[in-house]
Design a protein around this motif. Structure first.
Motif, short mmCIF file in Angstrom:
data_model
loop_
_atom_site.label_atom_id
_atom_site.label_comp_id
_atom_site.label_asym_id
_atom_site.label_seq_id
_atom_site.Cartn_x
_atom_site.Cartn_y
_atom_site.Cartn_z
N ALA A 99 -0.29 -0.78 2.55
CA ALA A 99 0.32 1.20 2.66
C ALA A 99 1.59 0.66 1.63
CB ALA A 99 1.11 1.53 3.85
N ALA A 100 2.41 0.23 1.60
CA ALA A 100 3.03 0.22 0.12
C ALA A 100 2.94 -0.06 -0.89
CB ALA A 100 4.56 -1.05 0.94
N ARG A 101 2.14 -1.03 -1.19
CA ARG A 101 1.92 -1.20 -2.76
C ARG A 101 1.06 -0.58 -3.43
NH1 ARG A 101 1.28 -6.30 0.00
NH2 ARG A 101 -1.07 -5.40 0.57
N SER A 102 0.57 0.17 -2.33
CA SER A 102 -0.52 1.63 -2.69
C SER A 102 0.57 3.04 -3.28
CB SER A 102 -1.60 1.71 -1.67
OG SER A 102 -2.65 1.18 -1.46
N GLY A 103 1.44 2.83 -2.98
CA GLY A 103 2.83 3.47 -3.23
C GLY A 103 3.17 5.23 -1.87
N HIS A 104 2.60 4.71 -1.36
CA HIS A 104 3.15 5.48 -0.06
C HIS A 104 4.16 5.02 0.94
CE1 HIS A 104 -0.74 6.97 -0.66
NE2 HIS A 104 -1.63 5.29 0.40
N ASP A 105 4.21 6.64 1.40
CA ASP A 105 5.82 6.01 2.15
C ASP A 105 5.05 5.57 3.80
OD1 ASP A 105 7.33 7.13 -0.32
OD2 ASP A 105 7.21 8.75 0.43
N ALA A 106 4.88 5.83 3.94
CA ALA A 106 4.56 6.01 5.22
C ALA A 106 3.08 5.17 5.49
CB ALA A 106 5.27 7.02 6.36
N ARG A 159 4.04 6.72 13.47
CA ARG A 159 4.62 6.94 11.98
C ARG A 159 5.93 5.55 11.36
NH1 ARG A 159 8.77 8.00 7.79
NH2 ARG A 159 7.59 8.86 5.98
N ARG A 160 5.91 4.75 10.73
CA ARG A 160 6.25 3.68 10.45
C ARG A 160 6.36 3.41 8.71
NH1 ARG A 160 5.70 -2.05 10.72
NH2 ARG A 160 6.74 -3.50 9.11
N GLY A 161 7.75 3.85 8.21
CA GLY A 161 8.52 4.23 7.10
C GLY A 161 8.12 3.16 6.05
N VAL A 162 7.33 2.66 5.03
CA VAL A 162 6.89 1.49 4.35
C VAL A 162 7.10 1.63 3.07
CG1 VAL A 162 5.01 1.18 5.76
CG2 VAL A 162 4.37 2.29 4.15
N GLY A 163 7.88 2.57 2.43
CA GLY A 163 8.13 2.47 0.91
C GLY A 163 9.33 2.18 0.36
N ALA A 198 6.70 1.48 -10.88
CA ALA A 198 5.11 1.57 -10.11
C ALA A 198 5.52 0.64 -8.63
CB ALA A 198 4.78 0.27 -10.85
N PRO A 199 5.15 1.60 -7.61
CA PRO A 199 5.23 0.79 -6.02
C PRO A 199 4.59 -0.52 -6.14
CG PRO A 199 4.34 3.17 -6.47
CD PRO A 199 4.29 2.82 -7.37
N SER A 200 3.72 -0.92 -6.30
CA SER A 200 2.42 -2.13 -6.40
C SER A 200 3.24 -2.91 -7.27
CB SER A 200 1.43 -2.14 -6.85
OG SER A 200 1.35 -1.72 -8.59
N ARG A 201 4.54 -3.03 -8.68
CA ARG A 201 5.18 -4.37 -9.33
C ARG A 201 6.49 -4.04 -9.49
NH1 ARG A 201 0.91 -7.34 -11.14
NH2 ARG A 201 -0.21 -5.27 -12.24
N GLU A 231 10.22 -9.50 7.08
CA GLU A 231 9.63 -9.36 7.99
C GLU A 231 9.66 -7.98 8.31
OE1 GLU A 231 11.88 -11.41 11.33
OE2 GLU A 231 10.88 -13.26 10.19
N ARG A 232 10.31 -7.30 8.32
CA ARG A 232 9.78 -5.91 8.43
C ARG A 232 9.38 -5.12 7.73
NH1 ARG A 232 12.40 -0.80 10.94
NH2 ARG A 232 11.14 0.88 10.48
N HIS A 233 8.60 -5.76 6.33
CA HIS A 233 8.67 -4.85 5.19
C HIS A 233 7.21 -6.33 4.47
CE1 HIS A 233 10.30 -0.77 6.19
NE2 HIS A 233 11.98 -1.58 6.07
N PRO A 234 6.96 -6.42 4.68
CA PRO A 234 5.94 -7.79 4.33
C PRO A 234 5.09 -7.13 2.78
CG PRO A 234 4.83 -6.42 5.96
CD PRO A 234 6.00 -6.15 6.10
#
Length: 427
Positions: A99-106, A159-163, A198-201, A231-234
């Motif tokens: 989700a994080a690498r794909s640019g999502h916030d949650a 919901r969990r924030g990932v961004g 760039a969320p993935s980079r 650990e929380r934000h792999p």
């Protein structure tokens, strides 16, 4: 250590409906059911935003979709034979990373509130209940009610924030607790602030200004914060760069008549991609970061940057930038991966824009600006820009010789231009 997670292959998809049925048997054993049909056909699975699996043969999978513009965990199933081995946790963390690498916030999901391996499990992994639902999540809940899921037990949306903002909030809370009154200000800078993130980079760039020089005790205090953050934000593991510097150190580098040898004894603390948390001597290079933060940094905690950091004379900042440029021909010798080569080209374009063009630009904007003035280098620069911002694969052929030649030629031209502009002060 958590099990390895990988994207599902077409062969894996054939076995997932059977795996989910086996996992759903746990609900029947707990007196919950019968459950409605599961993940659907192989064709439906193949059309998911992502399917992640553990094992070969597969013993667990996660199906991901996009709902309301965010990542949504549609299904997570673990075969009973693989229960309590970390498979579910591994899939969940991999889903958050995707989700994080794909640019999502949650990352969101719908689940039973009171089943131990449902909402309580997700709560242990940072999920909280979401009550303000978007239209897509409301439609999912209506579908669940129509299928009879609510009759089997209370359902909740989590919901969990990932961004980036979730990562920075957790970092600020952790460093605030670890450093206490020593932390004068925490600021984010770089592409997240300047643009073209760039969320993935892209990395997350942070500066911490503290009341005393970092030492081994301070390093020991903040090390667990960075471990917990990874650990929380792999999805951000190895992509958070934090520099910690004493206010007295930045003030020394802002002075016009400070003994350069003495100020270089001041330690700073850094963690960055490819580097563990460590202490190192301050250097003139760091002035670029400090001056940028003072000018454009965004406050995460503490006072505004202009109240904590001094103003640097323009010639001090320019000399620091030139020192940075002079070192690139040495640095590029180690840039053997495709990603490092693209980064080298874009960084040198930015340096050229800042020194010769007198423009502080993002990597993408600097590449475009450079190409306009150097059409002979357009092929290489456009390749670097597109690779960086379009998720280029690491398997692309190396362009090392071209990159090294570009870096050497361009940095030489930057230094030459600077010397012509101010021949007395440059060395």
């Amino acid at each position: 250590m958590l099990p390895d997670v990988r994207p599902a292959s077409p062969r894996d998809l054939e076995h997932l409906p059977t795996l989910e049925a086996a996992a759903d048997a746990l609900f029947a054993a707990a007196g919950i059911g019968p459950l409605p049909p599961g993940v659907g056909s192989v064709e439906e699975l193949a059309g998911a935003a992502a399917v992640l699996v553990v094992g070969d043969p597969v013993v667990g999978f996660a199906r991901l979709e996009r709902v309301d513009g965010q990542a949504h965990l549609e299904q997570l199933s673990v075969h009973p034979s693989a229960a309590r081995r970390g498979v579910g946790a591994a899939l969940l963390e991999a889903a958050a990373g995707w989700a994080a690498r794909s640019g999502h916030d949650a990352l969101t999901l719908c689940t039973f509130a009171d089943v131990p391996w449902n909402a309580p499990f997700y709560a242990r992994h940072g999920f909280v209940e979401l009550t303000d639902l978007g239209p897509g999540l409301r439609l999912l809940r209506e579908t669940e009610r129509r299928l009879g899921l609510d009759a089997l037990g209370r359902r909740v949306v989590l919901r969990r924030g990932v961004g980036p903002e979730a990562v920075l909030a957790d970092l600020a809370a952790g460093l605030g607790a670890a450093l206490g009154d020593d932390l004068l200000g925490l600021y984010t800078h770089g592409s997240l602030v300047a643009g073209d993130f760039a969320p993935s980079r892209s990395d997350l760039d942070v500066l911490a200004v503290v009341a005393r020089a970092p030492d081994d005790a301070m390093l020991a205090a903040v090390a667990p914060v960075h471990t917990a953050l990874a650990e929380r934000h792999p999805g951000w593991r190895g992509r958070v760069e934090v520099e910690t510097v004493a206010r007295s150190t930045v003030e020394a580098y802002a002075g016009r008549h400070v003994d350069a040898a003495a100020r270089r004894e001041d330690p700073i603390m850094r963690i960055s991609p490819g580097e563990a948390l460590h202490l190192l001597p301050a250097s003139n290079h760091r002035v670029l970061t400090w001056a940028t933060v003072r000018a454009t940094g965004r406050v995460l905690s503490g006072a505004p940057a202009a109240e904590v950091l001094p103003a640097w004379p323009e010639h001090v900042v320019e000399e620091a930038l030139l020192d940075h440029v002079r070192d690139w021909p040495d640095w590029v010798e180690t840039m053997t991966t495709v990603g490092a080569q693209a980064y080298s080209v874009l960084s040198v374009c930015r340096a050229w824009c800042a020194t010769v063009g007198r423009e502080r630009l993002s990597k993408r904007a600097a590449a475009d600006r450079f190409v306009g003035d150097h059409p002979q280098d357009a092929d290489l620069v456009v390749w670097a820009r597109d690779w960086w911002y379009s998720d280029g694969p690491d398997t692309e052929p190396s362009r090392y010789d071209e990159v090294r030649d570009f870096v050497v030629r361009t940095t030489r031209s930057v230094v030459d231009a600077s010397q012509k502009a101010s021949p007395v002060s440059r060395s």
